[in-house]
Scaffold this motif. Structure first.
Motif, PDB file in Angstrom:
ATOM      1  N   ILE A 110       0.863  -1.177   0.000  1.00 19.55           N
ATOM      2  CA  ILE A 110       0.000   0.000   0.000  1.00 19.55           C
ATOM      3  C   ILE A 110       0.900   1.227   0.000  1.00 19.55           C
ATOM      4  O   ILE A 110       1.638   1.464   0.944  1.00 19.55           O
ATOM      5  N   ARG A 111       0.851   1.998  -1.078  1.00 21.86           N
ATOM      6  CA  ARG A 111       1.705   3.183  -1.224  1.00 21.86           C
ATOM      7  C   ARG A 111       0.919   4.482  -1.133  1.00 21.86           C
ATOM      8  O   ARG A 111       1.488   5.542  -0.915  1.00 21.86           O
ATOM      9  N   SER A 112      -0.378   4.418  -1.354  1.00 19.78           N
ATOM     10  CA  SER A 112      -1.232   5.593  -1.206  1.00 19.78           C
ATOM     11  C   SER A 112      -2.558   5.134  -0.606  1.00 19.78           C
ATOM     12  O   SER A 112      -2.940   3.977  -0.755  1.00 19.78           O
ATOM     13  N   ILE A 113      -3.205   6.053   0.086  1.00 18.78           N
ATOM     14  CA  ILE A 113      -4.477   5.709   0.700  1.00 18.78           C
ATOM     15  C   ILE A 113      -5.517   6.755   0.343  1.00 18.78           C
ATOM     16  O   ILE A 113      -5.150   7.901   0.094  1.00 18.78           O
ATOM     17  N   PRO A 114      -6.766   6.393   0.266  1.00 18.30           N
ATOM     18  CA  PRO A 114      -7.250   5.033   0.460  1.00 18.30           C
ATOM     19  C   PRO A 114      -6.883   4.133  -0.717  1.00 18.30           C
ATOM     20  O   PRO A 114      -6.834   4.580  -1.861  1.00 18.30           O
ATOM     21  N   THR A 115      -6.624   2.882  -0.403  1.00 17.19           N
ATOM     22  CA  THR A 115      -6.481   1.841  -1.418  1.00 17.19           C
ATOM     23  C   THR A 115      -7.464   0.748  -1.053  1.00 17.19           C
ATOM     24  O   THR A 115      -7.550   0.352   0.108  1.00 17.19           O
ATOM     25  N   MET A 116      -8.202   0.292  -2.042  1.00 18.36           N
ATOM     26  CA  MET A 116      -9.155  -0.790  -1.826  1.00 18.36           C
ATOM     27  C   MET A 116      -8.708  -2.003  -2.615  1.00 18.36           C
ATOM     28  O   MET A 116      -8.272  -1.882  -3.763  1.00 18.36           O
ATOM     29  N   ILE A 117      -8.830  -3.145  -1.965  1.00 11.79           N
ATOM     30  CA  ILE A 117      -8.519  -4.416  -2.613  1.00 11.79           C
ATOM     31  C   ILE A 117      -9.710  -5.333  -2.399  1.00 11.79           C
ATOM     32  O   ILE A 117     -10.195  -5.486  -1.270  1.00 11.79           O
ATOM     33  N   LEU A 118     -10.173  -5.946  -3.484  1.00 14.69           N
ATOM     34  CA  LEU A 118     -11.264  -6.911  -3.395  1.00 14.69           C
ATOM     35  C   LEU A 118     -10.682  -8.304  -3.526  1.00 14.69           C
ATOM     36  O   LEU A 118      -9.986  -8.602  -4.500  1.00 14.69           O
ATOM     37  N   PHE A 119     -10.941  -9.117  -2.514  1.00 11.16           N
ATOM     38  CA  PHE A 119     -10.491 -10.505  -2.502  1.00 11.16           C
ATOM     39  C   PHE A 119     -11.677 -11.419  -2.761  1.00 11.16           C
ATOM     40  O   PHE A 119     -12.768 -11.187  -2.250  1.00 11.16           O
ATOM     41  N   ILE A 127      -6.668 -11.668  -5.162  1.00  8.05           N
ATOM     42  CA  ILE A 127      -7.005 -10.277  -5.458  1.00  8.05           C
ATOM     43  C   ILE A 127      -7.655 -10.238  -6.838  1.00  8.05           C
ATOM     44  O   ILE A 127      -7.054 -10.654  -7.825  1.00  8.05           O
ATOM     45  N   VAL A 128      -8.899  -9.769  -6.880  1.00  9.45           N
ATOM     46  CA  VAL A 128      -9.604  -9.684  -8.158  1.00  9.45           C
ATOM     47  C   VAL A 128      -9.757  -8.242  -8.635  1.00  9.45           C
ATOM     48  O   VAL A 128     -10.120  -8.009  -9.788  1.00  9.45           O
ATOM     49  N   TRP A 129      -9.475  -7.289  -7.729  1.00  5.58           N
ATOM     50  CA  TRP A 129      -9.574  -5.870  -8.091  1.00  5.58           C
ATOM     51  C   TRP A 129      -8.810  -5.071  -7.060  1.00  5.58           C
ATOM     52  O   TRP A 129      -8.794  -5.425  -5.887  1.00  5.58           O
ATOM     53  N   ARG A 130      -8.163  -4.006  -7.526  1.00  8.39           N
ATOM     54  CA  ARG A 130      -7.401  -3.132  -6.633  1.00  8.39           C
ATOM     55  C   ARG A 130      -7.397  -1.735  -7.226  1.00  8.39           C
ATOM     56  O   ARG A 130      -7.178  -1.567  -8.429  1.00  8.39           O
ATOM     57  N   GLN A 131      -7.627  -0.729  -6.370  1.00  4.57           N
ATOM     58  CA  GLN A 131      -7.648   0.641  -6.864  1.00  4.57           C
ATOM     59  C   GLN A 131      -7.344   1.589  -5.709  1.00  4.57           C
ATOM     60  O   GLN A 131      -7.816   1.394  -4.603  1.00  4.57           O
ATOM     61  N   SER A 132      -6.569   2.624  -6.011  1.00  8.27           N
ATOM     62  CA  SER A 132      -6.291   3.670  -5.025  1.00  8.27           C
ATOM     63  C   SER A 132      -7.164   4.881  -5.313  1.00  8.27           C
ATOM     64  O   SER A 132      -7.607   5.086  -6.443  1.00  8.27           O
ATOM     65  N   GLY A 133      -7.398   5.684  -4.274  1.00  2.00           N
ATOM     66  CA  GLY A 133      -8.230   6.869  -4.418  1.00  2.00           C
ATOM     67  C   GLY A 133      -9.659   6.577  -4.014  1.00  2.00           C
ATOM     68  O   GLY A 133     -10.064   5.424  -3.863  1.00  2.00           O
ATOM     69  N   VAL A 134     -10.427   7.636  -3.831  1.00  2.00           N
ATOM     70  CA  VAL A 134     -11.830   7.495  -3.440  1.00  2.00           C
ATOM     71  C   VAL A 134     -12.603   6.845  -4.589  1.00  2.00           C
ATOM     72  O   VAL A 134     -12.507   7.279  -5.735  1.00  2.00           O
ATOM     73  N   GLN A 135     -13.355   5.803  -4.261  1.00  2.00           N
ATOM     74  CA  GLN A 135     -14.126   5.069  -5.265  1.00  2.00           C
ATOM     75  C   GLN A 135     -15.605   5.405  -5.129  1.00  2.00           C
ATOM     76  O   GLN A 135     -16.157   5.348  -4.030  1.00  2.00           O
TER      77      GLN A 135
END
Length: 101
Positions: A65-74, A79-87
């Motif tokens: 995790i290098r930036s937050i927020p980061t979301m990871i979907l397991f 891991i099936v999805w990962r994205q940083s920033g407000v979603q």
């Protein structure tokens, strides 16, 4: 009954959306009400877990995790999805539809 471990959570059948955040992070605070709305809309189709990167530095390092927020979907431990920033809500709802059990 004890709380399941993080490993047990992400390896279950139900998709798990992990929100890596920090209390001092402005965008993280913007994400919180969106996650509450998501829970209201999709119920228990997905589990949402919030991890404070300041308190759980080992987990933050493990998932790079290098930036937050980061979301990871397991899903099933992968891991099936990962994205940083407000979603936005519509993006997260789409994930539930795509990966929900």
């Amino acid at each position: 009954m004890s709380k399941p471990s993080f490993h047990d959570l992400i390896n279950g059948d139900k998709p798990v959306l992990v929100d890596f955040y920090a209390d001092w992070c402005g965008p993280c605070k913007q994400q919180t009400p969106i996650l509450k709305q998501l829970t209201e809309r999709v119920g228990d189709a997905i589990r949402i877990v919030k991890i404070d990167v300041d308190r759980a530095q080992a987990a933050a390092n493990q998932y790079q995790i290098r930036s937050i927020p980061t979301m990871i979907l397991f899903k099933n431990g992968k891991i099936v999805w990962r994205q940083s920033g407000v979603q936005p809500l519509h993006t997260l709802e789409g994930l539930v539809k795509q990966f929900g059990s």
